[in-house]
Scaffold this active site. Structure first.
Site, mmCIF file in Angstrom:
data_model
loop_
_atom_site.group_PDB
_atom_site.id
_atom_site.type_symbol
_atom_site.label_atom_id
_atom_site.label_comp_id
_atom_site.label_asym_id
_atom_site.label_seq_id
_atom_site.Cartn_x
_atom_site.Cartn_y
_atom_site.Cartn_z
ATOM 1 N N LYS A 37 0.836 -1.201 0.000
ATOM 2 C CA LYS A 37 0.000 0.000 0.000
ATOM 3 C C LYS A 37 0.868 1.247 0.000
ATOM 4 C CE LYS A 37 -3.840 -0.735 2.155
ATOM 5 N NZ LYS A 37 -4.483 -1.157 3.406
ATOM 6 N N ARG A 106 -3.483 2.811 8.391
ATOM 7 C CA ARG A 106 -3.809 1.584 7.658
ATOM 8 C C ARG A 106 -2.571 0.692 7.565
ATOM 9 N NH1 ARG A 106 -6.629 3.516 2.164
ATOM 10 N NH2 ARG A 106 -7.823 1.587 2.403
ATOM 11 N N GLY A 115 -6.796 -10.870 7.380
ATOM 12 C CA GLY A 115 -6.537 -11.366 8.725
ATOM 13 C C GLY A 115 -5.745 -10.381 9.556
ATOM 14 N N MET A 117 -5.086 -6.356 10.928
ATOM 15 C CA MET A 117 -5.843 -5.144 11.154
ATOM 16 C C MET A 117 -5.808 -4.324 9.883
ATOM 17 S SD MET A 117 -5.259 -2.047 13.720
ATOM 18 C CE MET A 117 -5.157 -0.814 12.439
ATOM 19 N N ARG A 350 -3.400 -0.940 -6.633
ATOM 20 C CA ARG A 350 -2.509 -2.115 -6.680
ATOM 21 C C ARG A 350 -2.819 -2.888 -7.952
ATOM 22 N NH1 ARG A 350 -5.589 -5.412 -1.831
ATOM 23 N NH2 ARG A 350 -7.556 -5.621 -2.943
ATOM 24 N N HIS A 466 -8.113 -31.208 6.828
ATOM 25 C CA HIS A 466 -7.971 -32.609 6.431
ATOM 26 C C HIS A 466 -8.636 -32.866 5.085
ATOM 27 C CE1 HIS A 466 -9.149 -36.918 6.438
ATOM 28 N NE2 HIS A 466 -7.958 -37.073 6.974
ATOM 29 N N SER A 813 17.292 -40.486 -13.412
ATOM 30 C CA SER A 813 15.963 -39.889 -13.321
ATOM 31 C C SER A 813 15.584 -39.845 -11.839
ATOM 32 C CB SER A 813 14.948 -40.717 -14.113
ATOM 33 O OG SER A 813 13.672 -40.121 -14.001
ATOM 34 N N CYS A 881 11.033 -37.950 -12.665
ATOM 35 C CA CYS A 881 9.788 -38.598 -13.058
ATOM 36 C C CYS A 881 8.838 -38.762 -11.876
ATOM 37 C CB CYS A 881 10.049 -39.939 -13.734
ATOM 38 S SG CYS A 881 10.850 -41.140 -12.671
ATOM 39 N N TYR A 901 15.135 -32.684 -18.322
ATOM 40 C CA TYR A 901 13.698 -32.758 -18.571
ATOM 41 C C TYR A 901 12.937 -33.055 -17.289
ATOM 42 C CZ TYR A 901 14.090 -37.849 -18.327
ATOM 43 O OH TYR A 901 14.316 -39.123 -17.895
#
Lengths: 931, 931
Positions: A37, A106, A115, A117, A350, A466, A813, A881, A901
């Site tokens: 900000k 602010r 979350g 202030m 922003r 969960h 790999s 992989c 790769y």
């Protein structure tokens, strides 16, 4: 250069260490110091836009405060000096009884963060200055309205009093007065409300509302600092992988008033549509109001377009400023503004959040407009956004609106009958019904139900609950924390705003947006997915189809093909710039062909154990139960032609491209029945008479082969060294398939990969056997197909001794699933349900190390193996992989670690291509942040 | 300095790169180049001892030959030149018909190694030169005897023909002639035998016995080179951890003849008793014989003492030479010699092998004699030898002699009834009978029987067979490969030389010597063990008892106390010189006290899970089955006082010394019944009526907690973070125990150790909880006992992120069992039976990484963690508490890696002390080899 301690406060060095910065001193690049900000306020100030004067207390001050428990020495003096400048500029004095200076305080961290202030407006008012404000503004109602707002906001956010108490008082006042809007309250009403608010403060905080303006400022600043560490803020940071040690800045700004009557107001705006990226005027405006009212929904806002009628002058200026900002930021901006008696003030801007579709469209559009180049466009989209666009979607033409929203936890579109427990889910699933499991929250007990369900909906929990973690692991559609709904387990139903849904009723759950619908909504395949799979997007389609956007769909009314074309364009650029190749994990000709259509340039992992299922399981049983080499050979002989056909099909589908075939990996007993189930079956049969002789023999074998920790048992290369003939059979099948393909005019490029090697000695022994079989087939066929032999690096010891292993392996790999399991010492199967949610919740992980590569631990092993493997064998080809090969953030790590790769599931191939491209342009640019 | 290629063959540089070295050019230090035999022949030559002239072809030539498949260029020329010198010196010519020069060709690697080609004597004889040798020696019988010996040895060792064929021909000749000894064969018999031997060579090798003397030499040299890589040689090297790339040297020496009649002969001798270390004359002599006859046992040898009567001159000279050699080598030497017509020749010497008891006695004796210092004495004994001396022994006074011998695979003395299968072993064990499991070889099927048995005896297999590996892991007495016995499973009996043993008959098995006895032999505790446990050996006893050897036993007739005193003396020196402290793993006050008596300076690992067994298991069940925090707290409250008492007892036993208490580590479900067993029980009960409600509830809990891979599941620190209150209870118990001990006037030094940490975040979270409990107890008690909090490093990730972990951990302790499991990706439980024997057999491991630390993989992680942990927290105390802490070779690694202490089982403490001392004197000396 070093300076003696106790340097004079006015030297430049002292200035560089200042904790407070005028808006005019900063720029948008200083987000780390000034917060997002503050940095953008500074940028706007320096662009000459109408920003109220003010200053920013830096994140450094916050970090000091949090570490030491008090403000840094000198901060109070600095704030004094800057407030004095503000007073001078505005010609008002903070706390004065006449014409007082009011300010807003602010928060503003580097990354936007719910979350914490947020804002306290109107700071500086007190009993003695309300009259002065009234006199100066000529509006007594405005003065009392401002005061009640201050006490309410201050009480709630600085003093931590339940905001509902103040809201209730306001509601009561409106009710008493018989008005519906706060605008209906008069001076006396507001004066009484102030008295009530002050009583609430006194009751709840045990102190009077502070009457000293400067004390109000200090308390608000301190409250912002402390809000950095609230549970919600910490949880959010963990979820978004934001470091805990950044701290927040605090912005102190002279108040401008949107609540000074009908020629005043406040609003928010976007420089273009954040849902689609289309240019235009998007926003909301609220007359005679201060900032919070717009978002709080206290009164109804009007579309921003109507401001043109209300105040054409301000509207036109706003449009000019918005065009200027987008041109300057070269991106979608979102804006907060206030109009005070016809004068426009900019309070915030922003780079705006956007949907996945908008991100792609906008990036392509800005390239077309000549605002940014293709590299920058690539930096502005993410693999995660592309993955979202590839999921099936609900048909938007259905017209049904959602009755509830939750947190989108695992994307997809699921439709099914509501069930409230695991048993019901399993039962209905067994009957072929599609179900949505609805729970308050889930626990490991719900796993069978989650597996049976098409979608999961919970009324509690966040992205790390969960349900969310497990569903993502399973690839199931999931919405969590839909707080609008209340589940009544007794009556087998849940209620939402205006709806009641019983067990068996059909609902539709959108895991991409978090929306929940009543009834069945048609699911349509994603147009982006359709296009990607057609191969028209990238290299695969380039030759066949000519220039971009040539064929097929024209931009339609719903803008779908706009996204399709944007994706296609950025994918092509990603393919142009990326260094990293993308292969796919595929075990069947069909998957291989699909991967190829998605742009894979090879198969990085062809698992062979999947080829032993179904009908063939009995040969594997024969192999395991064999009591002599003769019996064993017989079982292997039966498998040989089947395996050869498997490989022939895959080599045909990937003709001309490398196909890395991994020798059988899992413990053989996985092909046998489960011990407990079989033991129960035999025991029950014995009770009833006599158990089946075959079952008895099988039980004996299962017991013999049973392992306490099969993940750490007789598998991978160990199987090859212990079960005579198994590897020879597989290698022969590969070699004979290659010969067959060569004879058929193809160009097979098979490679043989040995799993779970821990030491070079294992690989040496197996290579001797492999090379002998290859030589044998070569001699018998008279056809020479070169077949490289390499190894997986999936144990810490393999990484730690990679230099020696590379003397025998022709390629590496990384198997990052097993490597993660062994480096951390936990098995994916066992721990995801048991403690991952707790670990995510407590912040041990910001994300499961099975989703995004653990760079610090597993990544370090990878770096060791790459460096020492290549030192021993220059030019060693190295890939990955494990499932991380398709994870956006991990792909970047693999690129930077120098891998050749990544290999991932066919559907992840486009995501990996895009991220590989982004990594290339990000590395060249020196780091960019898309948060 | 570098030289151009193609340097002249006569420059010094060329000479330095010679492949052939005269005996006079070498020394005993050059074993790597010349092999042990060659280096010692050179040493004796330069001491002026009577060594027949000759030369050594170096190990470099062998390495070249094995790598390239042919002799190095120039080797033939070098051999020519050296043979020419030999001819000149002896005045004879190789291959000449008259007075031919004969030579022996003998292998000689750096380490003595059975399984390689040993010796071919009499090379140079052929059809044309036998008569010449007969004429020169005046002994026709001798010439033909030498020729038949040459063909026999050459045929067997160089041409690879089954030696039994030649033996059979010799036996037949003796039978035909009616004589019992080869001395009874006359010239004609031998001439016929030569013809028969030549026919065997022709039949079996498809070629004539070579008549060219130089060709004989070349073939023999090549055969020695190739014998380096026989299966037996490779297996031996794997077992003894000898590198495969050393190669062997070849010694070519002019023949001297022990078979020239009664004034000739050959023998072996030791400079002192290899069984006890006592000085004296020990050896065997055989008249009129060549070297092999002594060892082959063809004729009976006489004790060396009798040589004094046979040939006093040679005997006296031999005694002088042996004294000289022992003085020169400062150690027991073993010697081969030949007397040719009254002239003594030295054919070989080396530092001799000895028993464990002799090693200690001799080292102490040589210190007394002023020959070596205490450091050197320490280098001459090993922890493995000490461990042998600590096992109970059979009472030597029993007078029973062994009827069979095998390979001593796992030490100890076991007595029991013979059983032939697992079921019988388990059944008798259940009846309280002690049993010895006798099998041809064992397989994973035999594990239950091995567990039930007191000892294991097999008729096949070596030190790395399944039986040997598993028995060592279990700590069971085991003898393998007792080839003298034949098992008849049908008739449930086995036969050995002169005995027949049926099932149920009692035998006694000595795992330290490999001997097997009929009947029960009394087992006596080891006197060394008794003395070590008394604490008189080292630091523990020093203060109490004053000077060394002060109290107790005087040297007795059986020499036991001599060993005891020698051990005591060397232990004291080890304690004086070692840097590494030795702690013990102990979970009970009794074990702690024992460890202290054995000289432990602390408890490095006090496991707490063992404290939850027996009666207390039900509280753990309550804890697991708890459905609310209240129920959970109740279970924990019941455990708290019990745990507190546990810790109080241990802190009392170790008063003043550190006690490192590890928080509970294993998955909680290990305290519940086995899933399969319980499921069967419930299913059967259901068949019969209704299952017990408690069982049903338990089954549900067991199913819920069941893990596929418990080793990688919810255990260690994870438990602490997921089960509320568990850690707090344990920490409170520790702290309150410390308070109680302090109040009782003690000096408790508890430390709290967190297991299975993978990331610093886990430790941070748990430390917050631990510190709060400690502060709480401190405040409540008003007693401040400092309690350090540290962590185990037992996961690869912990080692890789040790720098960050050290910022939170006050100490590290390596858990090398888990670290080995995760680094290699195999679980000890599952793999030892399944593939370790195969892996050892194939040479993947030379020794199980659970026995001796895998320095390359696991060791590298340890080095990383030590370096980065200490960098982050200088002076960080680091120990090891895995089972490797008591392994001799691993202790040295830990010392050199800079650890502060090792912790091992109480009985291993003396071994660790000794090895820590040896490591100190070896490091200072720069490396010594005790093979």
């Amino acid at each position: 250069m070093s300076h003696p301690a106790g340097v004079s406060p006015d030297t430049p060095d002292r200035a560089a260490r200042a904790f407070v910065h005028e808006f005019s001193e900063g720029s948008k690049e200083q987000k780390r110091l000034l917060g997002g900000k503050g940095a953008n306020l500074a940028e706007m100030t320096n662009l000459g836009l109408p920003v109220p004067p003010g200053f920013t207390i830096s994140t450094e001050a916050c970090r000091y405060y949090l570490a030491e428990g008090h403000e840094p020495p000198g901060l109070a003096d600095e704030v004094d000096r800057h407030l004095a400048r503000l007073e001078a500029e505005r010609g008002k004095r903070l706390g004065a009884r006449e014409d007082p200076l009011l300010v807003s305080v602010r928060s503003g961290a580097m990354y936007s963060m719910p979350g914490m202030m947020d804002t306290v407006l109107d700071i500086g008012l007190h009993d003695g200055s309300v009259a002065g404000l009234a006199a100066e503004s000529g509006d007594e109602r405005f003065a009392w309205d401002s005061y009640r707002r201050l006490i309410q906001m201050f009480g709630k956010t600085v003093l931590g009093i339940d905001g509902g108490l103040f809201d209730a008082a306001l509601d009561r006042a409106k009710r008493d007065r018989g008005v519906r809007s706060d605008l209906g309250l008069g001076v006396e009403d507001l004066r009484e409300l102030v008295a009530e608010h002050k009583a609430i403060v006194r009751d709840r905080s045990g102190r009077e509302f502070p009457q000293d303006a400067r004390e109000q400022v200090d308390m608000a600043v301190r409250a912002v600092f402390e809000s950095w560490n609230t549970d919600r803020a910490r949880a959010y940071r963990r979820q978004e992988r934001i470091p805990h040690d950044l701290g927040t800045a605090v912005n102190v700004m002279a108040m401008v008033y949107g609540n000074l009557g009908p020629d005043s107001g406040t609003g928010v705006a976007f420089t273009r549509d954040p849902a689609t990226g289309r240019p235009g005027v998007y926003g909301d405006y609220l007359r005679d109001a201060q900032g919070e009212d717009v978002v709080a929904g206290i009164r109804n806002t009007v579309p921003l377009q109507e401001l043109e009628d209300i105040d054409k002058h301000s509207y036109d200026e706003l449009m000019r400023i918005m065009a200027r900002l987008e041109g300057h930021y070269k991106d979608l901006c979102d804006i907060e503004f206030t109009i005070e008696r016809g004068k426009l003030w900019m309070l915030q801007t922003r780079v705006g959040k956007r949907t996945a579709a908008a991100a792609f469209r906008m990036a392509a559009q800005l390239v077309d407009d000549g605002v940014i180049d293709l590299d920058e466009a690539l930096r502005r989209v993410t693999g995660a956004q592309l993955a979202q666009l590839m999921f099936p979607q609900f048909d938007r033409r259905s017209g049904i609106t959602a009755f509830a929203h939750g947190v989108p936890a695992s994307p997809g579109a699921a439709v099914g009958a509501v069930v409230f427990d695991s048993a019901e889910a399993v039962a209905r699933d067994a009957d072929g019904e599609r179900v949505i499991l609805v729970r308050q929250e889930t626990s490991p007990d719900d796993l069978p139900g989650m597996l049976a369900a098409d979608g999961i909906l919970t009324s509690r929990g966040g992205k790390t609950s969960h349900a969310a973690v497990v569903a993502r692991g399973m690839g199931k559609t999931c919405v969590v924390g839909a707080e609008d709904i209340a589940i009544d387990l007794e009556r087998r139903r849940f209620t939402g705003p205006g709806v009641e849904v019983g067990e068996g009723d059909v609902i539709s759950v959108d895991g991409t947006t978090g929306a929940v619908y009543r009834g069945e909504i048609a699911v349509v395949p994603s147009p982006v997915m359709r296009d990607l799979e057609s191969g028209r997007d990238g290299e695969a389609g380039r030759g066949a189809e000519g220039a971009a956007g040539g064929a097929g769909e024209e931009p339609g009314a719903d803008g779908e093909s706009g996204v399709v074309h944007a994706v296609r364009r950025l994918m092509r650029h990603a393919d142009d710039v990326r260094r990293l190749a993308v292969h796919a994990n595929a075990d069947t000709p069909e998957d291989a062909a699909r991967a190829r259509r998605f742009g894979a340039h090879g198969i990085g992992l062809c698992r062979t154990e999947h080829m032993f299922l179904g009908e063939r399981r009995r040969y594997v049983e024969d192999l395991i139960l064999a009591e002599s080499q003769q019996q064993r050979d017989k079982a292997l002989e039966a498998l040989l032609p089947l395996q050869r056909d498997d490989f022939t099909g895959i080599l045909e589908a990937m003709d001309g491209l490398p196909v890395t075939i991994r020798l059988i990996d899992p413990p053989l007993h996985e092909f046998l029945p489960d011990l407990t189930g079989l033991a129960v079956k035999v025991a029950v049969a014995r009770e009833r008479g006599a158990p089946d002789a075959g079952d008895l023999r099988l039980l004996q074998a299962v017991r013999k082969q049973h392992e306490q920790n099969p993940m750490l048992g007789l598998r991978g290369v160990r199987l090859g060294l212990v079960v005579p003939g198994l590897v020879a059979m597989q290698v022969r099948a590969v070699a004979e398939a290659a010969v067959a393909r060569t004879r058929a005019g193809g160009t097979p490029r098979p490679e043989i990969m040995v799993p779970l090697v821990g030491g070079v000695e294992e690989l040496e022994l197996l290579r001797t056997e492999i090379d002998a079989v290859l030589a044998d087939v070569r001699a018998a066929a008279g056809v020479d197909v070169p077949i490289a032999v390499g190894t997986m690096i999936e144990l810490p010891r393999a990484a730690l001794t990679a230099g020696r292993i590379a003397t025998v392996a022709e390629f590496f790999s990384f198997g990052t699933n097993d490597l993660t399991q062994t480096t951390w010492g936990f098995s994916r199967d066992d721990v995801e349900g048991a403690f991952f949610p707790a670990y995510l919740d407590k912040g041990v992980f910001t994300v499961s190390p099975f989703e995004a590569l653990d760079e610090e631990g597993v990544g370090r092993l990878i770096e060791i193996a790459v460096a020492e493997g290549r030192a021993a064998r220059p030019g060693l080809v190295i890939g990955v992989c494990g499932e991380h090969g398709g994870d956006p953030s991990s792909v970047r790590f693999f690129d930077q670690a120098g891998l050749d790769y990544v290999s991932c599931s066919p559907y992840r191939v486009p995501v990996a291509r895009l991220e590989a491209g982004r990594s290339a342009v990000t590395a060249s640019e020196g780091g960019s942040d898309t948060r």
